[in-house]
Motif scaffolding. Structure first.
Motif, PDB file in Angstrom:
ATOM      1  N   CYS A  70     -23.341  55.861 -20.024  1.00 41.52           N
ATOM      2  CA  CYS A  70     -24.047  54.595 -20.261  1.00 41.52           C
ATOM      3  C   CYS A  70     -25.197  54.397 -19.263  1.00 41.52           C
ATOM      4  CB  CYS A  70     -23.081  53.416 -20.153  1.00 41.52           C
ATOM      5  SG  CYS A  70     -21.833  53.452 -21.451  1.00 41.52           S
ATOM      6  N   LEU A  71     -24.956  54.769 -17.984  1.00 36.51           N
ATOM      7  CA  LEU A  71     -25.979  54.558 -16.958  1.00 36.51           C
ATOM      8  C   LEU A  71     -27.223  55.376 -17.276  1.00 36.51           C
ATOM      9  CD1 LEU A  71     -26.592  53.206 -14.238  1.00 36.51           C
ATOM     10  CD2 LEU A  71     -25.722  55.278 -13.131  1.00 36.51           C
ATOM     11  N   GLU A  72     -26.967  56.633 -17.641  1.00 32.40           N
ATOM     12  CA  GLU A  72     -28.073  57.524 -17.974  1.00 32.40           C
ATOM     13  C   GLU A  72     -28.835  56.991 -19.194  1.00 32.40           C
ATOM     14  OE1 GLU A  72     -28.501  62.299 -18.711  1.00 32.40           O
ATOM     15  OE2 GLU A  72     -26.535  61.470 -18.165  1.00 32.40           O
ATOM     16  N   TYR A  73     -28.087  56.544 -20.186  1.00 30.94           N
ATOM     17  CA  TYR A  73     -28.708  56.020 -21.403  1.00 30.94           C
ATOM     18  C   TYR A  73     -29.607  54.829 -21.068  1.00 30.94           C
ATOM     19  CZ  TYR A  73     -29.307  53.618 -25.834  1.00 30.94           C
ATOM     20  OH  TYR A  73     -29.866  52.997 -26.923  1.00 30.94           O
ATOM     21  N   ARG A  74     -29.093  53.923 -20.264  1.00 33.05           N
ATOM     22  CA  ARG A  74     -29.854  52.696 -19.974  1.00 33.05           C
ATOM     23  C   ARG A  74     -31.073  52.964 -19.086  1.00 33.05           C
ATOM     24  NH1 ARG A  74     -25.368  47.841 -20.129  1.00 33.05           N
ATOM     25  NH2 ARG A  74     -24.272  48.722 -21.913  1.00 33.05           N
ATOM     26  N   ARG A  75     -30.941  53.924 -18.200  1.00 36.85           N
ATOM     27  CA  ARG A  75     -32.107  54.275 -17.367  1.00 36.85           C
ATOM     28  C   ARG A  75     -33.223  54.850 -18.238  1.00 36.85           C
ATOM     29  NH1 ARG A  75     -32.060  54.355 -11.818  1.00 36.85           N
ATOM     30  NH2 ARG A  75     -33.948  55.591 -11.862  1.00 36.85           N
ATOM     31  N   GLN A  76     -32.840  55.742 -19.133  1.00 36.75           N
ATOM     32  CA  GLN A  76     -33.855  56.351 -20.006  1.00 36.75           C
ATOM     33  C   GLN A  76     -34.443  55.313 -20.959  1.00 36.75           C
ATOM     34  OE1 GLN A  76     -33.171  60.098 -21.930  1.00 36.75           O
ATOM     35  NE2 GLN A  76     -31.957  60.887 -20.246  1.00 36.75           N
ATOM     36  N   LEU A  77     -33.608  54.428 -21.421  1.00 39.01           N
ATOM     37  CA  LEU A  77     -34.076  53.398 -22.352  1.00 39.01           C
ATOM     38  C   LEU A  77     -35.082  52.472 -21.652  1.00 39.01           C
ATOM     39  CD1 LEU A  77     -33.466  52.440 -25.317  1.00 39.01           C
ATOM     40  CD2 LEU A  77     -32.082  50.649 -24.259  1.00 39.01           C
ATOM     41  N   ALA A  78     -34.802  52.144 -20.399  1.00 41.85           N
ATOM     42  CA  ALA A  78     -35.699  51.235 -19.665  1.00 41.85           C
ATOM     43  C   ALA A  78     -37.047  51.894 -19.378  1.00 41.85           C
ATOM     44  CB  ALA A  78     -35.050  50.789 -18.362  1.00 41.85           C
ATOM     45  N   ALA A  79     -37.046  53.237 -19.317  1.00 41.52           N
ATOM     46  CA  ALA A  79     -38.324  53.926 -19.070  1.00 41.52           C
ATOM     47  C   ALA A  79     -39.184  53.947 -20.326  1.00 41.52           C
ATOM     48  CB  ALA A  79     -38.069  55.352 -18.580  1.00 41.52           C
ATOM     49  N   ASP A  80     -38.565  54.056 -21.490  1.00 37.46           N
ATOM     50  CA  ASP A  80     -39.341  54.091 -22.740  1.00 37.46           C
ATOM     51  C   ASP A  80     -38.461  53.619 -23.909  1.00 37.46           C
ATOM     52  OD1 ASP A  80     -41.167  54.482 -24.681  1.00 37.46           O
ATOM     53  OD2 ASP A  80     -41.572  56.592 -24.233  1.00 37.46           O
ATOM     54  N   PRO A  81     -38.378  52.321 -24.099  1.00 32.75           N
ATOM     55  CA  PRO A  81     -37.428  51.783 -25.085  1.00 32.75           C
ATOM     56  C   PRO A  81     -37.734  52.173 -26.531  1.00 32.75           C
ATOM     57  CG  PRO A  81     -38.167  50.072 -23.582  1.00 32.75           C
ATOM     58  CD  PRO A  81     -39.046  51.258 -23.350  1.00 32.75           C
ATOM     59  N   ARG A  82     -38.980  52.570 -26.788  1.00 28.09           N
ATOM     60  CA  ARG A  82     -39.305  52.873 -28.188  1.00 28.09           C
ATOM     61  C   ARG A  82     -39.056  54.328 -28.558  1.00 28.09           C
ATOM     62  NH1 ARG A  82     -45.108  51.595 -28.973  1.00 28.09           N
ATOM     63  NH2 ARG A  82     -45.128  52.656 -26.983  1.00 28.09           N
ATOM     64  N   ARG A  83     -38.711  55.128 -27.575  1.00 28.89           N
ATOM     65  CA  ARG A  83     -38.475  56.534 -27.896  1.00 28.89           C
ATOM     66  C   ARG A  83     -37.075  56.927 -27.439  1.00 28.89           C
ATOM     67  NH1 ARG A  83     -43.922  56.413 -26.474  1.00 28.89           N
ATOM     68  NH2 ARG A  83     -45.322  57.466 -27.920  1.00 28.89           N
ATOM     69  N   GLU A  84     -36.234  57.249 -28.392  1.00 27.29           N
ATOM     70  CA  GLU A  84     -34.881  57.697 -28.071  1.00 27.29           C
ATOM     71  C   GLU A  84     -34.744  59.175 -28.411  1.00 27.29           C
ATOM     72  OE1 GLU A  84     -31.341  54.643 -28.570  1.00 27.29           O
ATOM     73  OE2 GLU A  84     -32.559  54.748 -30.371  1.00 27.29           O
ATOM     74  N   THR A  85     -34.171  59.922 -27.501  1.00 31.21           N
ATOM     75  CA  THR A  85     -33.891  61.332 -27.794  1.00 31.21           C
ATOM     76  C   THR A  85     -32.668  61.392 -28.704  1.00 31.21           C
ATOM     77  OG1 THR A  85     -32.403  61.503 -25.908  1.00 31.21           O
ATOM     78  CG2 THR A  85     -34.732  62.022 -25.509  1.00 31.21           C
ATOM     79  N   PRO A  86     -32.425  62.530 -29.377  1.00 33.89           N
ATOM     80  CA  PRO A  86     -31.230  62.650 -30.228  1.00 33.89           C
ATOM     81  C   PRO A  86     -29.944  62.364 -29.441  1.00 33.89           C
ATOM     82  CG  PRO A  86     -32.724  64.475 -30.636  1.00 33.89           C
ATOM     83  CD  PRO A  86     -33.306  63.717 -29.491  1.00 33.89           C
ATOM     84  N   GLU A  87     -29.921  62.765 -28.161  1.00 29.33           N
ATOM     85  CA  GLU A  87     -28.726  62.513 -27.335  1.00 29.33           C
ATOM     86  C   GLU A  87     -28.526  61.008 -27.133  1.00 29.33           C
ATOM     87  OE1 GLU A  87     -31.229  64.620 -26.278  1.00 29.33           O
ATOM     88  OE2 GLU A  87     -30.177  66.411 -26.982  1.00 29.33           O
TER      89      GLU A  87
END
Lengths: 240, 168
Positions: A3-20
């Motif tokens: 979850c931590l990793e997901y939220r950090r990546q999301l906060a950096a670019d919320p409009r682009r999600e990787t398949p992971e």
């Protein structure tokens, strides 16, 4: 992915999600809710950034460009006759005395100065650290203190040369100082181009160029810059 | 009209709004932002022949704008504007609550340090990816991602404070 990793990546670019990230969100209701809140925040952020554009701004820009274009063309026409005359004289001069290699260098300096009229806008002296940063950007190590009163400094390309373009207001008018990094002219040269008087001096690892309407401050500025660029170890006569 | 002039007209009409907004969020002053946008386009006109790829036009213009802004910033310390002077694009269709929310977010945006605000602008207004922002700012992708993460964190913190003050 946790979850931590997901939220950090999301906060950096919320409009682009990787398949992971998508896979994690589908399996984690907490992060799915977090994703929805993040998108809501992004929408609000974007809406807030979309400030109103002043009416007619694009038209005013096009008008300014058309005006500049007409003025330049007008100038070109006015000077065409002079240019043709000058060309003839130049051919004669080449035939009589041969083309000075310094002439092209001086032309490039004067043309660059004229192409950057904003450099002459009156302003306070720049902090020394800012001017030194321009020299560092050009890979020039400064040996001594800078002459005071530099109101403009910009790391400009001048043709194929790399330079630090500066302006130093003086009592009798501004002096443009261009330091060409890593290129030493063969010899010292005093030149005049229309209403511009200039001097180029090999100095340090490059060439110092001074330009103004009057050369009254050239000697003092040359000495000051030699102190700056060479630490005052060489004399003016060395380069003559 | 020459093809060069037509290309320039299209460029101005397509990108004036983006450039003005980007300039505004860089300098915080509407009049200055208009000057910056105009100067950017005049410089773009002079070197239009170097623009080969129309898809790169926006990034190219933003690079010129950032350089202009940096030159301007060297000349004088800019004053910040009163956020209340700004007008909304869509004031007619937004309710008073949304207008108030936007004003709070805008005030918070202007409080963000430039190193956090600028990548955020490039991403939210410019639509650029982290890699593209890294290229524009001369940073690594990881550094840009960290700045974007921190920018949002700081913005949320600021908004927490602003909203509390607004509700008090």
């Amino acid at each position: 992915m946790n979850c931590l990793e997901y939220r950090r990546q999301l906060a950096a670019d919320p409009r682009r999600e990787t398949p992971e990230m998508v896979e994690h969100r589908r399996e984690c209701s907490g992060c799915a809710a977090h994703h929805a809140r993040a998108l809501g925040f992004e929408l609000q952020l974007r809406r807030s950034m979309l400030i109103a554009v002043p009416d007619g701004l694009a038209e005013r820009i096009l008008l300014a460009q058309a005006t500049v274009e007409r003025r330049d063309h007008g100038s070109q026409r006015r000077y065409l006759g002079w240019a043709m005359t000058a060309a003839v004289l130049l051919v004669v001069a080449i035939g009589v005395i041969g083309l000075s290699p310094g002439a092209a260098f001086a032309d490039a300096m004067v043309n660059h100065m004229r192409d950057e009229p904003e450099s002459f806008v009156p302003r306070l002296a720049m902090p020394e650290s800012e001017v030194l940063r321009r020299f560092a950007q050009r890979g020039v190590k400064v040996a001594g203190p800078l002459p005071p009163g530099i109101s403009y400094a910009s790391p400009c390309p001048v043709g194929s040369y790399l330079s630090v373009h500066m302006v130093m207001p003086q009592d009798d008018g501004a002096v443009t100082v261009i330091y060409i990094a890593h290129h030493r002219e063969n010899e010292r040269d005093d030149f005049r181009k229309a209403d511009v008087v200039g001097r180029s001096v090999p100095m340090g690892d490059g060439t110092l160029v001074l330009m103004a309407e009057q050369p009254t401050r050239f000697d003092a500025l040359e000495a000051a810059w030699r102190q700056t660029l060479e630490g005052g170890t060489r004399q003016v006569a060395d380069t003559q | 009209m020459s093809s060069r002039q037509r290309q320039f007209d299209a460029l101005v009409r397509a990108h004036t709004a983006d450039l003005f907004r980007y300039a505004y969020w860089l300098c915080g002053d509407s009049a200055l932002a208009q000057d910056l946008a105009q100067e950017t386009f005049l410089r773009a006109w002079r070197s239009l022949d170097t623009l080969r790829d129309t898809n790169a036009a926006k990034a190219w213009l933003i690079t010129i704008l950032r350089r202009e802004h940096a030159r301007l910033y060297e000349r004088k310390q800019l004053d910040t504007t009163d956020i209340g002077e700004l007008e909304l694009d869509d004031r007619d269709i937004l309710g008073p609550e949304q207008i108030g929310e936007d004003a709070i977010v805008r005030a918070a945006m202007l409080k963000l340090e430039p190193k956090y605000r600028e990548p955020l602008l490039l991403q939210v207004l410019g639509g650029f990816s982290c890699e593209e922002i890294a290229t524009e700012l001369g940073l690594g992708s990881a550094a840009v991602m960290t700045q974007l993460f921190r920018a949002r964190q700081k913005l949320k913190t600021l908004l927490g404070g602003e909203r509390t003050e607004a509700n008090a």
